[in-house]
Design a protein around this motif. Structure first.
Motif: not given
Length: 516
Positions: A168-174
């Motif tokens: 899922v795009p943006g998983w690094e932020t989580d």
């Protein structure tokens, strides 16, 4: 189903057991006796085979000139060189003068204060060219790459642990939130501390490289790991007032010289030693040179301090300059020991055979009367007692090697010593032959090859005995099956008998009741 004998009161199960035991006992005894005999014979053959293998290996080793024509070197000065000789050497005296030892090129590139860093300059030799500024940039790039890779790996580890979908795009932020936010339920202080410490170490190294340059250790690693470097090694030599970088040739000899070395444009930080002083700058510590040995009017050279076959069969290992006499003479003690090894291993075979073929009053030996074992001993004794034409000694007994009543060999040491002293080469010829005619060792190998390891006469017998014991195990299983079937038949027979007796007893009781 067990027979209870309720109708008759008879213990049929005991009867059945007695019948079965009596019927199977002869066959059981036969199988056990044969299996025991096979096992005893196998164990004996394995032990004899093992000693034969050892004996053959020893004979094979001794069947070479290096063992039975040994020479030794006696030196007048062991501080100058060591010498080894083989069977190609010629007995005699040789005089050598070591005038020069082989050595590798060794140069100091610089000497600086411990902790000095380098911001620019270059070091060149052969195909190697180390540009310090470029090296600095390379090391900074490596640290930034390691820092990014470490962060990516930690994010991935956090995501896997907390089931964060990395597709899922943006998983690094989580993942970043779970790693760094102390209010997040997934936050782990120990993990965060480890992460920040490692990231800071990368940052600190980049800062140091940017502000101060590369360390002497990083420069050393760059030189040693340069793809163009064919074996030259940079070492760091620490002394009381500083640290020297020394370049060492990959090997001794002029052919392995480093060649021209250029150190230029060096810009240093933290150094307090005066680079203008000769002891702190680039200088030669040791020139590459070949070893030189004079043999009479001849001058012998070598790139190393080991001169192999400098004269046929003679190898010199140089230690220091100086003169030494090398006396090459027969090594009677070593050959004496070699012959004793032959006798000892032969005796081990005979003693092992005797153990398993000589019966005592209490029991018969496992191989008592065994024709194959007798044949082996007979053939071995034939080799020992044979006459040979390869030497002035025609028999082993002329060397003092004779057979005892037990069949083992014994040595008359005085006789053997005299034979070696007076006719060293002839003793060797008796054992090894003369090139055209076989000696003792070749004749012994011919016999032993028939019994050697896999596929030999004893090995085939061992295989057959193991097969026979497997057949016995099958026969025992078949006997068990027959006895089980017999037991079932007897139980059925006695069950019917018990039922009839019960009926008869019932009728008898009824008649007695009517007559009463």
């Amino acid at each position: 189903m067990l027979m209870t004998g309720l109708g008759s009161g008879i213990d049929y199960e005991a009867m059945i057991s007695a019948i079965i035991s009596a019927e199977r006992a002869p066959k059981d005894n036969q199988l056990n006796r044969q299996e025991g005999m096979n096992t005893a014979e196998m164990d004996a053959l394995k032990e004899i085979q093992s000693t034969l293998n050892s004996f053959r290996d020893k004979v094979e080793d001794l069947n070479s000139s290096r063992e039975l024509q040994k020479l030794k070197a006696v030196l007048s000065n062991e501080d100058v060189l060591a010498a080894s000789v083989d069977s190609n050497a010629v007995a005699g005296e040789y005089s050598f003068e070591v005038t020069q030892m082989a050595q590798a090129q060794r140069d100091q590139l610089f000497k600086v204060t411990e902790g000095t860093t380098f911001t620019s300059g270059s070091i060149s030799f052969g195909s190697v060219n180390i540009d310090i500024a470029a090296l600095n940039t390379q090391l900074i790039d490596e640290q930034n790459t390691k820092k990014a890779d470490h962060q990516a790996q930690v994010y991935k580890d956090v995501a896997e642990k907390h089931n964060i979908d990395m597709t899922v795009p943006g998983w690094e932020t989580d993942a970043h939130k779970a790693l760094t936010d102390s209010t997040d339920s997934r936050f782990d202080q120990a993990r965060f501390d480890s992460y920040t410490n490692q990231q800071q170490s990368y940052t600190d190294k980049v800062t140091r490289l940017t502000n101060d340059g590369v360390t002497v250790e990083e420069l050393q690693t760059a030189i040693n790991n340069d793809p163009a470097n064919d074996g030259v090694k940079a070492t760091l030599v620490r002394s009381g007032d500083g640290i020297s970088m020394v370049l060492n040739g990959k090997d001794t000899g002029v052919a392995n010289a480093i060649g021209a070395i250029t150190v230029s444009g060096m810009s240093l930080k933290g150094n307090t030693l005066d680079q203008a002083q000769p002891e702190n700058g680039q200088k030669s510590l040791q020139a590459a040179q070949d070893a030189i040995v004079k043999y009479g009017s001849m001058e012998l050279t070598s790139t190393t301090n080991k001169m192999e076959n400098v004269i046929d069969g003679i190898t010199l290992n140089l230690k220091a300059t100086g003169t030494v006499n090398v006396k090459v003479e027969r090594d009677e003690a070593s050959v004496n020991s070699t012959i004793k090894e032959f006798v000892d291993t032969y005796n081990k075979v005979i003693e092992t055979v005797n153990t398993y073929t000589k019966s005592s009053e209490e029991e018969a030996a496992a191989l008592s009367g065994d024709s194959a074992t007798r044949s082996l001993v007979s053939r071995l004794r034939a080799v020992i007692g044979d006459e040979y034409t390869t030497s002035t000694f025609s028999t082993l007994s002329e060397l003092g090697i004779t057979t005892t009543r037990k069949g083992t060999l014994e040595i008359d040491q005085k006789k053997l010593d005299k034979a070696l002293e007076d006719n060293f080469d002839e003793v060797s010829k008796l054992f090894l032959g003369d090139g055209a005619t076989r000696g003792v060792m070749d004749s012994m190998l011919t016999v032993l090859d028939d019994y050697h390891k896999n596929g030999g006469a004893f090995d085939r017998r061992i295989d057959q005995l193991e097969y026979n014991n497997k057949r016995i195990a099958d026969d025992r299983e078949q006997l068990d099956a027959r006895m089980e079937a017999k037991t079932i038949t007897l139980r059925d027979y006695y069950a019917k008998m018990d039922s009839k007796i019960a009926n008869m007893n019932q009728t008898q009781s009824m008649l007695i009741g009517m007559l009463a």
